[in-house]
Design a protein around this motif. Sequence first.
Motif, short mmCIF file in Angstrom:
data_model
loop_
_atom_site.label_atom_id
_atom_site.label_comp_id
_atom_site.label_asym_id
_atom_site.label_seq_id
_atom_site.Cartn_x
_atom_site.Cartn_y
_atom_site.Cartn_z
N MET A 1 -2.87 -5.82 2.43
CA MET A 1 -3.96 -6.03 3.60
C MET A 1 -3.98 -7.18 4.20
N GLY A 2 -3.55 -8.32 3.59
CA GLY A 2 -3.81 -9.63 4.27
C GLY A 2 -2.62 -10.02 5.25
N HIS A 3 -1.58 -9.46 4.79
CA HIS A 3 -0.25 -9.51 5.47
C HIS A 3 0.00 -8.28 6.51
N ALA A 4 -0.94 -7.38 6.56
CA ALA A 4 -0.64 -6.17 7.61
C ALA A 4 -0.88 -6.64 9.20
N TYR A 5 -0.04 -6.35 9.74
CA TYR A 5 0.17 -6.68 11.35
C TYR A 5 -0.95 -5.64 12.39
N THR A 6 -1.54 -4.52 11.78
CA THR A 6 -2.04 -3.83 12.79
C THR A 6 -3.30 -3.49 11.96
N LYS A 7 -4.32 -2.90 12.64
CA LYS A 7 -5.65 -2.74 12.18
C LYS A 7 -5.58 -1.44 11.37
N ARG A 8 -4.75 -0.66 11.82
CA ARG A 8 -4.47 0.59 11.38
C ARG A 8 -3.63 0.41 9.84
N ALA A 9 -3.07 -0.27 9.67
CA ALA A 9 -2.49 -0.94 8.32
C ALA A 9 -3.44 -1.29 7.43
N MET A 10 -4.35 -2.26 7.96
CA MET A 10 -5.29 -2.91 7.25
C MET A 10 -6.22 -2.02 6.68
N ASP A 11 -6.76 -0.88 7.59
CA ASP A 11 -7.69 0.09 7.05
C ASP A 11 -7.04 0.89 6.14
N LYS A 12 -5.76 1.30 5.97
CA LYS A 12 -5.05 2.04 5.14
C LYS A 12 -5.07 1.18 3.67
N PHE A 13 -4.53 -0.03 3.87
CA PHE A 13 -5.00 -0.72 2.63
C PHE A 13 -6.22 -1.05 2.00
N GLY A 14 -7.16 -1.20 2.85
CA GLY A 14 -8.53 -1.62 2.43
C GLY A 14 -8.98 -0.41 1.89
N LEU A 15 -8.58 0.90 2.33
CA LEU A 15 -8.91 2.21 1.69
C LEU A 15 -8.37 2.18 0.29
N LYS A 16 -7.18 1.74 0.03
CA LYS A 16 -6.45 2.02 -1.36
C LYS A 16 -7.26 0.97 -2.21
N VAL A 17 -7.51 -0.19 -1.77
CA VAL A 17 -8.16 -1.15 -2.45
C VAL A 17 -9.65 -0.53 -3.05
N SER A 18 -10.45 0.12 -2.22
CA SER A 18 -11.61 0.81 -2.47
C SER A 18 -11.36 1.82 -3.51
N ASP A 19 -10.30 2.72 -3.46
CA ASP A 19 -10.10 3.84 -4.48
C ASP A 19 -9.63 3.07 -5.64
N SER A 20 -8.99 2.13 -5.50
CA SER A 20 -8.27 1.50 -7.01
C SER A 20 -9.36 1.06 -7.56
N VAL A 21 -10.42 0.18 -7.03
CA VAL A 21 -11.53 -0.12 -7.70
C VAL A 21 -12.52 0.88 -8.37
N PHE A 22 -12.62 1.97 -7.32
CA PHE A 22 -13.57 2.91 -7.88
C PHE A 22 -12.85 3.62 -9.26
N GLU A 23 -11.50 4.00 -9.21
CA GLU A 23 -10.59 4.36 -10.29
C GLU A 23 -10.85 3.58 -11.49
N ALA A 24 -10.89 2.31 -11.59
CA ALA A 24 -11.09 1.27 -12.59
C ALA A 24 -12.28 1.26 -13.07
#
Length: 389
Positions: free
Chosen positions: A334-357
Amino acid sequence: MASVSLPYRPSAKPFPFLDLPREIRDKIYGELLTVAEPLHPTQKPTNSVEEEANNRPKTNRRRFNIETQILQTCHSIKAEAESILLKSNLYIKIRSRVLIMECGHIMNRNFTLAVKLEPKYYRHFKSFVVSHVINLSKPLQEDLSTWCTYIILYRDLERFCSAIAKGCPEHMRHRDLMSHIVTICDPSAGSLVPDHEPFFSRGLQEKLMAPYRAALRDVPHFTIKGAIPQDLKFAAEQEIKRPFPLDPESVIREVEHLKAEGHLYFHSSRLFFHDPTGGASEYWNEALTKIQRVMQDDNCQGIRERGGLQFLNRLSALSFDLNSDKAQDYLLCMGHAYTKRAMDKFGLKVSDSVFEAASTMNKFPGSTWRPTPQQMAELTLKSSQLPIW
């Protein structure tokens, strides 16, 4: 003395290409009509920063620009060149009628080269040596199914088979409802290559079956048809349908190996290049899929019973660590993403991974393992780094 540049004048007499020896002509055909092999990433442990820099993972490079103009010269050259084209580039046609999610997961993984064909094109494409049809034995009410057709090269068949073996949660859930029909086809039949030799030797038939036999196990509905001897067909089918001989310790070793491979990729990525695709999490997702299968598949009940509470606790701890590591990997992406869409996609994956853990304890009923306060604090810190949308 000054040199004089004379204008270029093409020779009136064409080059006598067909007068060259056949071996030379075949080498020329191969150079023009063969797709180059990819460079596979190498991840070997090194003893110095310089060695590690030289051996750091490289992205696969593939060349698609084969020069087909030579096929338009004359009938004799076309017949010879098409023979080399077919034998040098073994095409695999894959028709899939599976859940849309699963089809995208298998075919769109970044290590698999796949060209999707529209219906008006695949009906006329006959230059394949293997036809692989993936179908549903009965319709499913929870999602729509659709037919998709892909063309891959033989060099990528092993990756494709590995992707099927790794699967995804939906694929594992419906594994017993899916059938695979693999047909060995002779692309040189008919008038395409008039002077063709027998295309399918025993060695080529074994070569075409090798990726399936190496990667697939415990696939109950797998059928082989076409130009293949009965003994090879029977041996391959039995091997592919045979269940995995798993035991608790082998499961733990395999999951821990994938976890270590992911860490190696993650640290190499941070040191030498930015990988905004979550490459390390590919390993960790595969490990989590194996854990999920052990916990949910009825065929793995014996493994769970033999492993007992200790096995259950080790799987719980590994599941928490893997999801926590995924959150860190996706934060880096997410920190190296070049577009807002990519940031949002990885941000959602971070949220899902935290929830799964955080919900690990709910997925392993009977487990007595609990994360330490430090582990929960680190997980909370990762969650706090997410932007507020």
